[in-house]
Design a protein around this motif. Structure first.
Motif, short mmCIF file in Angstrom:
data_model
loop_
_atom_site.label_atom_id
_atom_site.label_comp_id
_atom_site.label_asym_id
_atom_site.label_seq_id
_atom_site.Cartn_x
_atom_site.Cartn_y
_atom_site.Cartn_z
N ALA A 18 0.83 -1.21 0.00
CA ALA A 18 0.00 0.00 0.00
C ALA A 18 0.86 1.26 0.00
O ALA A 18 0.69 2.15 -0.85
CB ALA A 18 -0.94 0.00 1.20
N GLY A 19 1.80 1.36 0.94
CA GLY A 19 2.65 2.53 1.02
C GLY A 19 3.61 2.65 -0.16
O GLY A 19 3.69 3.71 -0.80
N GLY A 138 -2.66 -5.16 9.86
CA GLY A 138 -3.56 -5.24 8.71
C GLY A 138 -2.99 -6.10 7.60
O GLY A 138 -1.84 -5.92 7.19
N TYR A 139 -3.78 -7.04 7.12
CA TYR A 139 -3.39 -7.90 6.00
C TYR A 139 -4.50 -7.85 4.94
O TYR A 139 -5.68 -8.04 5.26
CB TYR A 139 -3.16 -9.34 6.46
N ASP A 140 -4.09 -7.62 3.71
CA ASP A 140 -5.06 -7.46 2.63
C ASP A 140 -6.10 -8.58 2.60
O ASP A 140 -7.30 -8.32 2.52
CB ASP A 140 -4.32 -7.39 1.29
N PHE A 141 -5.65 -9.82 2.64
CA PHE A 141 -6.55 -10.97 2.53
C PHE A 141 -7.61 -10.94 3.63
O PHE A 141 -8.81 -11.10 3.39
CB PHE A 141 -5.71 -12.24 2.60
N ILE A 170 -3.93 -1.87 -2.88
CA ILE A 170 -3.90 -0.97 -4.03
C ILE A 170 -4.83 0.22 -3.80
O ILE A 170 -4.46 1.39 -4.02
CB ILE A 170 -4.29 -1.71 -5.32
N LEU A 171 -6.05 -0.05 -3.34
CA LEU A 171 -7.00 1.03 -3.07
C LEU A 171 -6.46 1.99 -2.00
O LEU A 171 -6.57 3.21 -2.13
CB LEU A 171 -8.33 0.46 -2.60
N LEU A 200 -6.70 0.51 6.10
CA LEU A 200 -7.03 -0.43 5.03
C LEU A 200 -8.49 -0.86 5.11
O LEU A 200 -9.16 -1.02 4.08
CB LEU A 200 -6.13 -1.67 5.13
N TYR A 201 -8.99 -1.04 6.32
CA TYR A 201 -10.38 -1.45 6.52
C TYR A 201 -11.33 -0.40 5.95
O TYR A 201 -12.27 -0.72 5.20
CB TYR A 201 -10.63 -1.64 8.01
N ASP A 202 -11.10 0.87 6.29
CA ASP A 202 -11.95 1.94 5.78
C ASP A 202 -11.93 1.98 4.26
O ASP A 202 -12.97 2.13 3.60
CB ASP A 202 -11.47 3.30 6.29
N CYS A 203 -10.73 1.87 3.69
CA CYS A 203 -10.60 1.95 2.23
C CYS A 203 -11.30 0.79 1.54
O CYS A 203 -11.92 0.96 0.48
CB CYS A 203 -9.12 2.00 1.84
N ALA A 204 -11.21 -0.40 2.13
CA ALA A 204 -11.89 -1.56 1.55
C ALA A 204 -13.40 -1.36 1.57
O ALA A 204 -14.09 -1.64 0.58
CB ALA A 204 -11.51 -2.82 2.31
#
Length: 377
Positions: A18-19, A138-141, A170-171, A200-204
């Motif tokens: 992400a970064g 935080g983990y994408d999966f 990515i998001l 990451l949670y918010d963006c997802a």
């Protein structure tokens, strides 16, 4: 040629995707990006593979061009001092450490803005820096699952499925780019930096768009529909003589043209989108009877000529041979000092006056140490 973000300096302490994806985009746009890792290189993607080329990971190469690299152990006072000297001359600090890590190092936003009041400080965490889950990594999966993305991906038979790439990372990288540039723009008026708290949670969850809106309106759990659209028909994949074709028929006029092209006189119940959605299974079965008579390439040519939105499902071999992508410079090449000749995916940003540039190959750990650490002493 000057990039749109030329003159902006970014200290990037982030790892994985992400970064680094965010800072690569900013680097493509002309920003000066200094990748800061622990001694030896602490970005985990350097070791994620195969594939490797001469020991260099394809994953790492995907998100780290247009950066210079230094290594610092921020637990040590001398290296923290060197980092703070760089902060004095920088515009952005980007990190994705767990909540509270930078503060424990004495490098939180409150400390850094004393050194540089104009600093834009962007922290990316799994769940944000506030709330009951703030301390979890935080983990994408995992976040694809928690956010509802997996619940709506796949079919009823397959069960929940993740997206084929780390889409939450990515998001989040894209949102970080937006937030950083907005803060820099505002700083031009106020003269002050600010802190961005990205989750990451918010963006997802933000990516649920119309499916999320449907639930908020009705209270009904969405159904996994595979390659079909929840609210439009025919808007899905169909089997052809040799593979599959994607149809994206969004208007009644397009549907009428499709029926004329394939030689089908549909029943009156299919005259509107609502009717087609209500009778989706029958519609799909009937269309496949006709579409199975010709190849995907034949249908795509005929449908595009008729103005019907459609497309093939490319293999990666077909993708990399697509003349459109070649024309758009979406495949670029470079010479890596260790891996040798490499290919990368180019930037989709096409600016007319300040185009993106590919100035630097993804660096080796500490490759630019002498340049930056001497400068900061």
């Amino acid at each position: 040629m000057t990039g749109a973000l030329s003159g902006i300096r970014i200290l990037d302490l982030s790892r994985v995707l992400a970064g680094p994806y965010c800072s690569m985009i900013l680097g493509d746009l002309g920003a000066e990006v200094i990748k800061v890792e622990a001694p030896g290189g602490s970005d985990e993607t350097r070791n994620w593979g195969p594939p490797f080329q001469e020991g260099v990971s394809a994953y790492y190469l995907s998100a780290n061009r247009n950066k210079e690299s230094i290594t610092l152990d921020l637990r040590h006072a001398e290296d923290r001092h060197a980092f703070l000297k760089l902060v004095e001359e920088s515009d952005v600090v980007l990190h994705n450490f767990k909540t509270g890590t930078m503060e424990k190092l004495g490098l939180g936003y409150d400390e850094l803005r004393l050194v540089n009041p104009g600093i834009v400080y962007c922290g990316i965490t799994g769940f944000g820096e506030t709330g009951p889950l703030k301390d979890l990594p935080g983990y994408d999966f995992i976040l694809q699952g928690m956010s509802g993305l997996m619940q709506i991906t796949g079919t009823p038979e397959s069960g929940p499925q993740k997206v084929g790439v780390a889409i939450v990372d990515i998001l989040t990288g894209l949102y970080a780019c937006i937030g950083i540039q907005a803060a820099l723009l505002e700083r031009g008026a106020s003269g002050e930096g600010q802190k961005l708290d990205l989750s990451l949670y918010d963006c997802a969850v933000s990516s649920l768009v119309n499916i999320g809106s449907n639930y908020l309106m009705t209270g009904k759990e969405p159904v996994r529909r595979g390659n079909t659209h929840a609210q439009i028909a025919p808007y899905q994949t169909f089997r052809t003589k040799d593979s599959q074709v994607i149809l994206a028929v969004g208007t009644n006029t397009q549907f009428d043209v499709l029926c004329q092209l394939i030689g089908w006189d549909p029943p009156a119940s299919f005259a509107t989108n609502a009717g087609r959605v209500a009778h989706r299974e029958t519609l799909t079965s009937m269309l496949e009877l006709y579409l199975h008579e010709r190849t995907t390439a034949e249908w795509v040519e005929a449908m595009r000529t008729a103005g019907i939105p459609c497309g093939p499902i490319h293999t990666f071999e077909e993708l990399t041979r697509d003349p459109q992508l070649e024309h758009r410079n979406m495949w670029i090449s470079g010479e890596h000092p260790v891996a040798g000749p490499i290919r990368m995916i180019g930037s989709p940003l096409k600016l007319s006056r300040t185009p993106v540039t590919y100035r630097l190959i993804p660096p080796e750990p500490g490759q630019h140490q002498t340049k930056w650490i001497k400068r900061s002493e």
